[in-house]
Design a protein around this motif. Structure first.
Motif, PDB file in Angstrom:
ATOM      1  N   VAL A 147      38.428   9.363  26.173  1.00  0.00           N
ATOM      2  CA  VAL A 147      38.610   9.403  27.625  1.00  0.00           C
ATOM      3  C   VAL A 147      38.808   8.017  28.223  1.00  0.00           C
ATOM      4  O   VAL A 147      39.664   7.814  29.068  1.00  0.00           O
ATOM      5  CB  VAL A 147      37.433  10.133  28.316  1.00  0.00           C
ATOM      6  N   GLY A 148      38.034   7.038  27.812  1.00  0.00           N
ATOM      7  CA  GLY A 148      38.136   5.694  28.374  1.00  0.00           C
ATOM      8  C   GLY A 148      37.524   5.608  29.755  1.00  0.00           C
ATOM      9  O   GLY A 148      36.686   6.427  30.126  1.00  0.00           O
ATOM     10  N   ARG A 149      37.980   4.607  30.550  1.00  0.00           N
ATOM     11  CA  ARG A 149      37.457   4.446  31.910  1.00  0.00           C
ATOM     12  C   ARG A 149      37.856   5.644  32.765  1.00  0.00           C
ATOM     13  O   ARG A 149      38.926   6.205  32.583  1.00  0.00           O
ATOM     14  CB  ARG A 149      37.993   3.174  32.551  1.00  0.00           C
ATOM     15  N   VAL A 150      36.989   5.975  33.732  1.00  0.00           N
ATOM     16  CA  VAL A 150      37.206   7.164  34.567  1.00  0.00           C
ATOM     17  C   VAL A 150      36.876   6.855  36.023  1.00  0.00           C
ATOM     18  O   VAL A 150      35.916   6.151  36.315  1.00  0.00           O
ATOM     19  CB  VAL A 150      36.300   8.330  34.081  1.00  0.00           C
ATOM     20  N   GLN A 154      43.058  15.683  28.200  1.00  0.00           N
ATOM     21  CA  GLN A 154      43.166  16.389  29.472  1.00  0.00           C
ATOM     22  C   GLN A 154      42.529  17.775  29.391  1.00  0.00           C
ATOM     23  O   GLN A 154      41.740  18.155  30.258  1.00  0.00           O
ATOM     24  CB  GLN A 154      44.631  16.554  29.887  1.00  0.00           C
ATOM     25  N   ASN A 155      42.884  18.525  28.354  1.00  0.00           N
ATOM     26  CA  ASN A 155      42.338  19.882  28.192  1.00  0.00           C
ATOM     27  C   ASN A 155      40.830  19.859  27.997  1.00  0.00           C
ATOM     28  O   ASN A 155      40.119  20.722  28.524  1.00  0.00           O
ATOM     29  CB  ASN A 155      43.024  20.609  27.036  1.00  0.00           C
ATOM     30  N   ASN A 156      40.338  18.877  27.248  1.00  0.00           N
ATOM     31  CA  ASN A 156      38.898  18.749  27.024  1.00  0.00           C
ATOM     32  C   ASN A 156      38.171  18.446  28.337  1.00  0.00           C
ATOM     33  O   ASN A 156      37.114  19.014  28.622  1.00  0.00           O
ATOM     34  CB  ASN A 156      38.614  17.671  25.985  1.00  0.00           C
ATOM     35  N   THR A 188      35.487  20.934  30.126  1.00  0.00           N
ATOM     36  CA  THR A 188      34.147  20.413  30.389  1.00  0.00           C
ATOM     37  C   THR A 188      33.801  20.491  31.876  1.00  0.00           C
ATOM     38  O   THR A 188      32.740  20.991  32.253  1.00  0.00           O
ATOM     39  CB  THR A 188      34.038  18.948  29.907  1.00  0.00           C
ATOM     40  N   LEU A 189      34.691  20.016  32.723  1.00  0.00           N
ATOM     41  CA  LEU A 189      34.433  20.012  34.165  1.00  0.00           C
ATOM     42  C   LEU A 189      34.336  21.425  34.734  1.00  0.00           C
ATOM     43  O   LEU A 189      33.491  21.701  35.582  1.00  0.00           O
ATOM     44  CB  LEU A 189      35.516  19.218  34.891  1.00  0.00           C
ATOM     45  N   SER A 190      35.181  22.317  34.259  1.00  0.00           N
ATOM     46  CA  SER A 190      35.137  23.700  34.721  1.00  0.00           C
ATOM     47  C   SER A 190      33.795  24.339  34.396  1.00  0.00           C
ATOM     48  O   SER A 190      33.205  25.029  35.233  1.00  0.00           O
ATOM     49  CB  SER A 190      36.270  24.500  34.081  1.00  0.00           C
ATOM     50  N   SER A 191      33.293  24.070  33.217  1.00  0.00           N
ATOM     51  CA  SER A 191      31.998  24.630  32.810  1.00  0.00           C
ATOM     52  C   SER A 191      30.838  24.018  33.580  1.00  0.00           C
ATOM     53  O   SER A 191      29.971  24.725  34.079  1.00  0.00           O
ATOM     54  CB  SER A 191      31.768  24.398  31.310  1.00  0.00           C
ATOM     55  N   VAL A 192      30.826  22.705  33.688  1.00  0.00           N
ATOM     56  CA  VAL A 192      29.709  22.008  34.321  1.00  0.00           C
ATOM     57  C   VAL A 192      29.684  22.223  35.831  1.00  0.00           C
ATOM     58  O   VAL A 192      28.637  22.461  36.420  1.00  0.00           O
ATOM     59  CB  VAL A 192      29.769  20.490  33.999  1.00  0.00           C
ATOM     60  N   ARG A 232      41.595  24.115  39.829  1.00  0.00           N
ATOM     61  CA  ARG A 232      41.089  23.243  40.897  1.00  0.00           C
ATOM     62  C   ARG A 232      40.714  21.856  40.360  1.00  0.00           C
ATOM     63  O   ARG A 232      40.146  21.049  41.076  1.00  0.00           O
ATOM     64  CB  ARG A 232      39.891  23.882  41.574  1.00  0.00           C
ATOM     65  N   ILE A 233      41.038  21.609  39.100  1.00  0.00           N
ATOM     66  CA  ILE A 233      40.742  20.328  38.463  1.00  0.00           C
ATOM     67  C   ILE A 233      42.062  19.635  38.140  1.00  0.00           C
ATOM     68  O   ILE A 233      42.919  20.201  37.472  1.00  0.00           O
ATOM     69  CB  ILE A 233      39.920  20.531  37.173  1.00  0.00           C
ATOM     70  N   VAL A 234      42.220  18.412  38.637  1.00  0.00           N
ATOM     71  CA  VAL A 234      43.429  17.637  38.387  1.00  0.00           C
ATOM     72  C   VAL A 234      43.041  16.416  37.563  1.00  0.00           C
ATOM     73  O   VAL A 234      42.146  15.661  37.931  1.00  0.00           O
ATOM     74  CB  VAL A 234      44.094  17.201  39.708  1.00  0.00           C
ATOM     75  N   ILE A 235      43.737  16.242  36.432  1.00  0.00           N
ATOM     76  CA  ILE A 235      43.504  15.097  35.552  1.00  0.00           C
ATOM     77  C   ILE A 235      44.784  14.247  35.557  1.00  0.00           C
ATOM     78  O   ILE A 235      45.865  14.765  35.285  1.00  0.00           O
ATOM     79  CB  ILE A 235      43.192  15.542  34.102  1.00  0.00           C
ATOM     80  N   GLN A 236      44.633  12.965  35.862  1.00  0.00           N
ATOM     81  CA  GLN A 236      45.781  12.054  35.875  1.00  0.00           C
ATOM     82  C   GLN A 236      45.481  10.819  35.015  1.00  0.00           C
ATOM     83  O   GLN A 236      44.331  10.427  34.876  1.00  0.00           O
ATOM     84  CB  GLN A 236      46.082  11.596  37.308  1.00  0.00           C
TER      85      GLN A 236
END
Length: 114
Positions: A33-36, A86-88, A92-96, A103-107
């Motif tokens: 993932v790196g920095r977020v 991205q899928n991971n 993860t976010l959908s579950s947590v 409703r989750i956007v990953i860029q």
């Protein structure tokens, strides 16, 4: 569920504070993932709900002291170029956060010149 220990007692574990910085810190620990950077999007006008009606990250304390319903999240991550990352993150976010994956956007994060 994310847990933290404040160091006072090894068995005294509490729920992690509900902030974007805390979520970003945890997400950065995921391989690749790196920095977020994280941004929560909340519903504008919500009815008052009790804590038992609200999921883990679904509320925040703000200057008005109210609780807001989380309706979306934007995550900008260094490793987001990789579709598996991205899928991971979405899974993860959908579950947590207990929100729908759409409703989750990953860029991908822009790389800084060093």
């Amino acid at each position: 569920m994310f847990l933290w220990n404040d160091g006072s007692n090894a068995q005294d574990t509490k729920l992690a504070p509900k902030t974007t910085e805390d979520l970003a810190y945890i997400l950065e620990k995921i391989s690749g993932v790196g920095r977020v950077e994280v941004y929560f999007h909340y519903k504008e006008n919500t009815e008052t709900s009790t804590e038992s009606d609200v999921s883990f990250f679904q509320w925040t304390s703000d200057s008005r002291g109210g609780k807001k319903e989380l309706i979306g999240i934007l995550v900008v991550a260094e490793g987001a170029r990789d579709k598996r990352v991205q899928n991971n993150l979405i899974k993860t976010l959908s579950s947590v956060l207990q929100i729908a994956p759409h409703r989750i956007v990953i860029q991908e994060m822009e790389m800084e010149d060093k």
